[in-house]
Design a protein around this motif. Structure first.
Motif, mmCIF file in Angstrom:
data_model
loop_
_atom_site.group_PDB
_atom_site.id
_atom_site.type_symbol
_atom_site.label_atom_id
_atom_site.label_comp_id
_atom_site.label_asym_id
_atom_site.label_seq_id
_atom_site.Cartn_x
_atom_site.Cartn_y
_atom_site.Cartn_z
ATOM 1 N N TYR B 244 0.818 -1.213 0.000
ATOM 2 C CA TYR B 244 0.000 0.000 0.000
ATOM 3 C C TYR B 244 0.856 1.269 0.000
ATOM 4 N N PRO B 245 1.861 1.367 0.901
ATOM 5 C CA PRO B 245 2.722 2.564 0.837
ATOM 6 C C PRO B 245 3.451 2.696 -0.507
ATOM 7 N N ASP B 246 3.833 1.560 -1.113
ATOM 8 C CA ASP B 246 4.463 1.611 -2.439
ATOM 9 C C ASP B 246 3.527 2.291 -3.430
ATOM 10 N N SER B 247 2.257 1.880 -3.419
ATOM 11 C CA SER B 247 1.290 2.449 -4.356
ATOM 12 C C SER B 247 1.127 3.943 -4.115
ATOM 13 N N GLN B 248 1.007 4.308 -2.820
ATOM 14 C CA GLN B 248 0.866 5.735 -2.495
ATOM 15 C C GLN B 248 2.044 6.528 -3.049
ATOM 16 N N ASN B 249 3.254 5.976 -2.843
ATOM 17 C CA ASN B 249 4.439 6.685 -3.300
ATOM 18 C C ASN B 249 4.519 6.758 -4.816
ATOM 19 N N LEU B 250 4.138 5.672 -5.492
ATOM 20 C CA LEU B 250 4.160 5.690 -6.956
ATOM 21 C C LEU B 250 3.296 6.825 -7.480
ATOM 22 N N PHE B 251 2.152 7.028 -6.815
ATOM 23 C CA PHE B 251 1.264 8.081 -7.288
ATOM 24 C C PHE B 251 1.773 9.466 -6.895
ATOM 25 N N THR B 252 2.177 9.634 -5.640
ATOM 26 C CA THR B 252 2.581 10.977 -5.207
ATOM 27 C C THR B 252 3.903 11.403 -5.847
ATOM 28 N N LEU B 253 4.743 10.445 -6.257
ATOM 29 C CA LEU B 253 5.982 10.815 -6.939
ATOM 30 C C LEU B 253 5.735 11.068 -8.425
ATOM 31 N N GLY B 254 4.486 10.905 -8.855
ATOM 32 C CA GLY B 254 4.148 11.194 -10.247
ATOM 33 C C GLY B 254 4.549 10.102 -11.209
ATOM 34 N N ARG B 255 4.782 8.891 -10.697
ATOM 35 C CA ARG B 255 5.165 7.812 -11.614
ATOM 36 C C ARG B 255 3.954 7.038 -12.120
ATOM 37 N N ALA B 256 2.860 7.085 -11.383
ATOM 38 C CA ALA B 256 1.642 6.400 -11.839
ATOM 39 C C ALA B 256 0.576 7.444 -12.137
ATOM 40 N N ALA B 257 -0.261 7.178 -13.142
ATOM 41 C CA ALA B 257 -1.214 8.192 -13.575
ATOM 42 C C ALA B 257 -2.551 8.104 -12.852
ATOM 43 N N ILE B 258 -3.000 6.883 -12.562
ATOM 44 C CA ILE B 258 -4.312 6.714 -11.920
ATOM 45 C C ILE B 258 -4.130 5.914 -10.644
ATOM 46 N N TYR B 259 -4.879 6.306 -9.615
ATOM 47 C CA TYR B 259 -4.769 5.632 -8.336
ATOM 48 C C TYR B 259 -6.158 5.358 -7.786
ATOM 49 N N PRO B 260 -6.582 4.082 -7.792
ATOM 50 C CA PRO B 260 -7.877 3.754 -7.206
ATOM 51 C C PRO B 260 -7.770 3.904 -5.699
ATOM 52 N N THR B 261 -8.658 4.679 -5.088
ATOM 53 C CA THR B 261 -8.410 5.018 -3.694
ATOM 54 C C THR B 261 -9.658 5.476 -2.970
ATOM 55 N N GLY B 262 -9.445 6.161 -1.874
ATOM 56 C CA GLY B 262 -10.539 6.714 -1.105
ATOM 57 C C GLY B 262 -10.203 8.131 -0.701
#
Lengths: 306, 418
Positions: B244-262
């Protein structure tokens, strides 16, 4: 007329502190756990004695028994990896370290032993980072030698995760068999070695025929320590894979299964009675293993007195 | 001179002590240790200023340990006066054991719609035992800057959703979607419970599952799994070991474009991204243009009263305030992403939070399907869903197998599903 020996009070007095402390913090909780496994709650929430019915659920109900056997099988594999990798490597390292021609032996000894004193939390976290497919250095290092294709997200694949964790644990604890065997090797008297050399037994055959039989009792002790440690293991799996022991319970061992049941997890409320039942089963397994070792193996090991 | 001074000092100490003794201190038990500062700096001072004589102390514990810690404190009689309530089972159990008090007669309860209270009521709705505080809304966050670069607009339908993902994948600058399977709950909560309501039609399907008229093997419950299985191709390398923290970081570092979340991420992500790119959000896509959209607006947090408190009067006073519009405004703005359940509309400053909450007007809200009643037995449906969702994403189980397994587990203890 021989005088009746007075009762030797000092023995009782000297034993008392250890007996009291051991009873209070080991025996009483153990009996409490065994006792708890014989009770369960009724629909109304009252605690009643149910005899061995919890065990019938654990082994009879397919949902419980499946989880239990899965955890036990995983635990068996975890132990096997330790026996096949950790202990032989430990013996080998000790043999190398005890070689008089090795330079910087103290440095190697310390370096190999250091992971043992690290906390599980650090070891689990560091290895998770090393192996991480996103930030880890493992993919980069493999790439540098042109083996990127060999990399897989090991901790996330059902078929590799448990073996990976077992090897991480081996990396952490290989220092312990190494130290014990090293000490045993050092205690072999020089006369024995010299006599062997006079008879022309040197090198590998000297290790196999002279030294190995002399360190067998130590190897036995290490095996039993590994067995008890592995079947009580929990920390490393919990730290790196969480209480659900993913992926798909492929790293679930008895310790994590017990934790989930006893304390509950997320929406699942804890069930102390079934938890105690699992704990009792674990206690039984370890007890049987230790007994087999004590009566079947240790009594047959030959000891040499110098 | 010194004597008089000493006397004055002594007198002031004695009097001061007496005054302090009249002050009642209420202690709040909570798992929101992230919010400690907000409670201490914003919320509590506002209450104390309006209610002299009552002091409030916010004493949180770690989220993962909260339930266990609270239970043992309540058993030992050392728990605080006010208890932050988890939704459904955990709190219901505390109420039926008599650990937390019945608050049905609290005047502030009138400020909440029934669906908001449902998470903290007995099954028949006769007694309400916690004052609802906030809910969280599921959806997708996206990197607006990345979307602009690639000339993409937020998708409305499922087809558009995959078209967008395909386009990002082709471009190869960004990982299309940040999600991992390692922690399992991401797949279940941000995957299955996020897009699921669209297929099982929110409350309609959730209630049908509870009364037994639908099964988990029915089409509306299997289709979300099929969608999750399709997501696999758009996740980053090694997503099986991504946490989960990996996913958060991927998104906040701008490496991932879409983040399914809450929505709970809003407050955390804002400062982390610090303007490096612009964030946007879109609700779960619908099957065809013009279909009703459904969102998971999950009742997540509430506050109740320890039945054994020594200061029931003051505790109730505090709870009345928690149920007021004033508290709702304070809380929703201090913690963007935690939306007030109060019937009075709350003004929010954060644009992303406004975006999330605006879906309430166009979409039908529901709560997570596994929370009410269905996670009461063993095997626990919520926990099983975590495992099933992660398995479907990694491909360890087919959607049909996963659904069949969940149904079998639920039917093993839940009467209406037998």
């Amino acid at each position: 007329m021989a005088q009746r020996k007075p009762f030797r009070w000092h023995i009782a007095v000297f034993l008392a502190p250890a007996v009291l402390v051991y009873t209070a913090i080991m025996i009483v909780p153990l009996i409490g756990t065994l006792n708890l496994s014989l009770f369960n709650l009724t629909e109304a929430g009252e605690r009643v004695f149910v005899g061995l019915r919890n065990f019938a659920t654990l082994f009879g109900d397919p949902r419980w028994s499946e989880s239990f056997w899965n955890a036990l099988a995983n635990n068996g594999w975890f132990f096997l990896v330790h026996m096949l990798v950790q202990n032989p490597v430990g013996v080998m390292l000790a043999a190398l370290l005890s070689s008089p021609r090795l330079r910087m032996a103290a440095f190697y000894r310390t370096a190999i032993f250091i992971p043992t004193i690290l906390s599980f939390v650090i070891v689990g976290f560091v290895w998770k980072l090393i192996l991480s497919p996103i930030w880890g250095i493992a993919p980069g290092m493999l790439d540098a030698v042109g083996l990127k294709a060999l990399f897989a997200p090991w901790l996330g694949r059902e078929e590799y995760a448990l073996t990976t964790l077992a090897l991480i644990s081996v990396w952490q604890f290989v220092g312990i068999p190494m130290m014990l065997i090293y000490a045993a090797l050092l205690s072999i008297p020089d006369e024995v070695i010299e006599a062997a050399e006079m008879d022309g037994v040197t090198g590998w055959s000297q290790f196999r025929k002279i030294k190995l039989p002399l360190i067998l009792p130590s190897i036995g002790i290490i095996s039993i320590l590994t067995f008890v440690g592995n079947f009580n293991a929990f920390d490393l799996i919990y730290v790196s894979q969480g209480a659900l022991a993913g992926p798909n319970f492929s790293t679930d061992i008895l310790g994590t299964f017990l934790y989930r049941t006893f304390f509950g997890f997320q929406l699942q409320l804890g069930d102390p009675h079934m938890g105690a039942t699992i704990a009792t089963a674990m206690f039984g397994i370890i007890l049987v293993g230790v007994c087999v070792y004590l009566f079947a193996i240790q009594t047959r090991l030959r000891r040499y007195q110098f | 001179m010194t004597g008089t001074f000493r006397l004055a000092l002594l007198a002031s100490t004695v009097l001061g002590g007496a005054a302090a003794a009249q002050d009642v201190t209420l202690t709040i038990e909570s798992w929101r240790n992230d919010d400690l500062q907000i409670w201490q700096d914003t919320i509590i001072p506002a209450f104390e200023a309006a209610n002299p004589g009552i002091k409030v102390d916010f004493a949180p514990s770690a989220p993962a340990e909260y339930n266990a810690v609270l239970n043992s404190k309540l058993d030992a009689g050392s728990a605080g006066d006010l208890i932050t309530c988890r939704p459904f089972e955990a709190s219901l159990e505390l109420f039926s054991k008599g650990r937390i008090a019945d608050l049905s007669d609290l005047a502030a309860m009138a400020n909440f719609p029934d669906v908001a209270k449902s998470a903290w009521q007995t099954d028949d709705g006769a007694a309400t035992f916690c004052v609802p505080m906030a809910s969280v809304i599921h959806g997708f966050m996206y990197n607006k800057t990345a979307f602009d670069e690639l000339g993409l607009t937020p998708p409305k339908t499922v087809d558009e959703f995959y078209a967008v993902l395909d386009r990002i994948k082709e471009d190869e600058t960004y990982i299309p979607m940040a999600m991992g399977a390692a922690d399992q709950w991401e797949a279940a909560t941000m995957g299955y419970q996020n897009i699921g309501p669209t297929y099982w039609k929110g409350e309609e399907g959730r209630k049908a599952l509870i009364d037994g008229s639908q099964k988990l093997t029915d089409e509306p419950w299997v289709e979300p799994f099929r969608q999750l299985a399709k997501w696999r191709d758009y996740l980053g390398d090694g997503f099986e070991a991504q946490t989960y923290p990996d996913s958060q970081n991927l998104f906040t570092l701008g490496r991932a474009a879409i983040y399914p979340t809450g929505s709970w991420e809003i407050g955390v992500f804002g400062p982390q991204i610090a303007g490096a790119f612009e964030m946007g959000a879109f609700p779960p896509p619908v099957a065809a243009e013009g279909d009703t959209c459904y969102i998971s607006d999950h009742t997540d947090i509430a506050m109740g009263m320890n039945a054994g408190t020594e200061h029931p009067e003051e505790a109730r006073k505090f709870l009345e305030w928690v149920g007021s519009a004033e508290f709702a405004t304070l809380y929703a703005n201090a913690l963007p992403g935690f939306f007030s359940l109060n019937a009075t509309a709350v003004e929010m400053q954060d644009p992303l939070a406004q975006e999330f909450v605006s879906w309430r007007e166009t979409c039908e809200p529901t709560i997570r399907s596994t929370y009410q009643i269905l996670s009461r037995g063993t095997p626990n449906l919520e926990n099983e869903t975590w495992n099933a969702s992660a398995n479907v994403i990694t491909g360890a189980e087919t959607p049909e197998e996963a659904a069949a397994r969940l149904q079998q587990g639920l039917a093993s203890w839940y009467e209406p599903q037998k």
